[in-house]
Design a protein around this motif. Structure first.
Motif, PDB file in Angstrom:
ATOM      1  N   GLU A   1      -5.845   4.050   9.885  1.00  0.00           N
ATOM      2  CA  GLU A   1      -6.989   3.160   9.563  1.00  0.00           C
ATOM      3  C   GLU A   1      -6.350   1.890   8.546  1.00  0.00           C
ATOM      4  N   LYS A   2      -5.374   2.224   7.806  1.00  0.00           N
ATOM      5  CA  LYS A   2      -4.801   1.281   6.658  1.00  0.00           C
ATOM      6  C   LYS A   2      -4.126   0.278   7.771  1.00  0.00           C
TER       7      LYS A   2
ATOM      8  N   GLN B   1       0.718  -1.104  -0.117  1.00  0.00           N
ATOM      9  CA  GLN B   1       0.133   0.040  -0.066  1.00  0.00           C
ATOM     10  C   GLN B   1       0.918   1.299   0.034  1.00  0.00           C
TER      11      GLN B   1
ATOM     12  N   LYS C   1      -4.365  -0.532  10.972  1.00  0.00           N
ATOM     13  CA  LYS C   1      -5.463  -1.321  11.851  1.00  0.00           C
ATOM     14  C   LYS C   1      -5.922  -2.368  10.924  1.00  0.00           C
ATOM     15  N   ARG C   2      -6.368  -1.946   9.676  1.00  0.00           N
ATOM     16  CA  ARG C   2      -6.629  -2.725   8.740  1.00  0.00           C
ATOM     17  C   ARG C   2      -5.698  -3.864   8.379  1.00  0.00           C
TER      18      ARG C   2
ATOM     19  N   GLN D   1      -5.267  -6.326  11.215  1.00  0.00           N
ATOM     20  CA  GLN D   1      -6.403  -7.378  11.431  1.00  0.00           C
ATOM     21  C   GLN D   1      -6.375  -8.507  10.205  1.00  0.00           C
ATOM     22  N   LEU D   2      -6.014  -7.951   8.959  1.00  0.00           N
ATOM     23  CA  LEU D   2      -5.840  -9.080   8.045  1.00  0.00           C
ATOM     24  C   LEU D   2      -4.971 -10.046   8.284  1.00  0.00           C
TER      25      LEU D   2
END
Lengths: 139, 139
Positions: A104-105, A64, A107-108, A111-112
């Motif tokens: 937010e990226k 990303q 955190k995501r 999570q992934l």
């Protein structure tokens, strides 16, 4: 995949070696003759969970194009307190994310990594909850 | 139980450290920037399974006053070949037992260690078969 384990003393200090020649030291509790010459097997297991997730976080954020300067992971685990065998009953991972990273990226990504991509996590008993949090310390 | 994971480079070379200060090096595949500076997370997991079982074999044979001179463990694992996540699908442990050890007692110790007492094994997904054999090489 193959690893070999050799004993270094008359107690339980072992060296584990992979096919590339990388090694780790493992030792036991004082009760069984351990001399703190290496991690305990359950600590090694916890480290493998944390590392696997950390790898995926780094990979996801790299894809990303996030400027991840550093990532630090603290892993805690609870174990069964009774019985002959004391497996983990819960694992909690805290990810410290440093750098110009969209929160937010991040955190995501965590999570992934923890919930979907980590092969170590997917090899654990699904009854063991693996929870996670992501923090952004200011340096 | 708590471990901490710190990153050593801009890729995925990490150092895991336990509360006693013992550490292990972990690195990834070349695809994600790994430079063979440590074990892979899944190798670490496999090592933890082998070590946990080896500890129990040593302890059981010590209680039985068997003269275990040495024990060496070779651990092999298969992984899922498809999908985003590639957990273990099978683990096989070979125990080499050296010393004046009653062979049936050694085999029984390995069986108890792997199938009953190993806390790492008990933390794994029960769908992953963990098989074992015990051999007595002549030195």
């Amino acid at each position: 995949m193959e690893i070999t384990l050799k004993r270094n003393n008359e107690h339980v200090h072992f060296t584990g070696t992979n096919s590339d020649g990388n090694s780790v030291q493992i030792d036991g509790s004082a009760q069984i003759g351990g001399e703190e010459k290496g991690m305990r097997p359950m600590e090694l297991l916890l480290t493998s969970v944390a590392a696997c997730s950390a790898f995926d976080v780094v990979s996801i954020l790299k894809k990303q194009r996030q400027s991840l300067e550093d990532v630090l992971v603290k892993a805690k685990a609870d174990r069964a307190s009774e019985g002959d065998v004391k497996p983990f009953t819960a694992i909690h991972l805290t990810f410290e994310i440093i750098g110009e990273v969209h929160q937010e990226k991040a955190k995501r990504a965590v999570q992934l990594a923890v919930e979907k991509y980590c092969s170590v996590g997917a090899s654990l008993n699904p009854d063991i909850p693996v929870t996670h949090e992501t923090v952004f310390p200011v340096r």
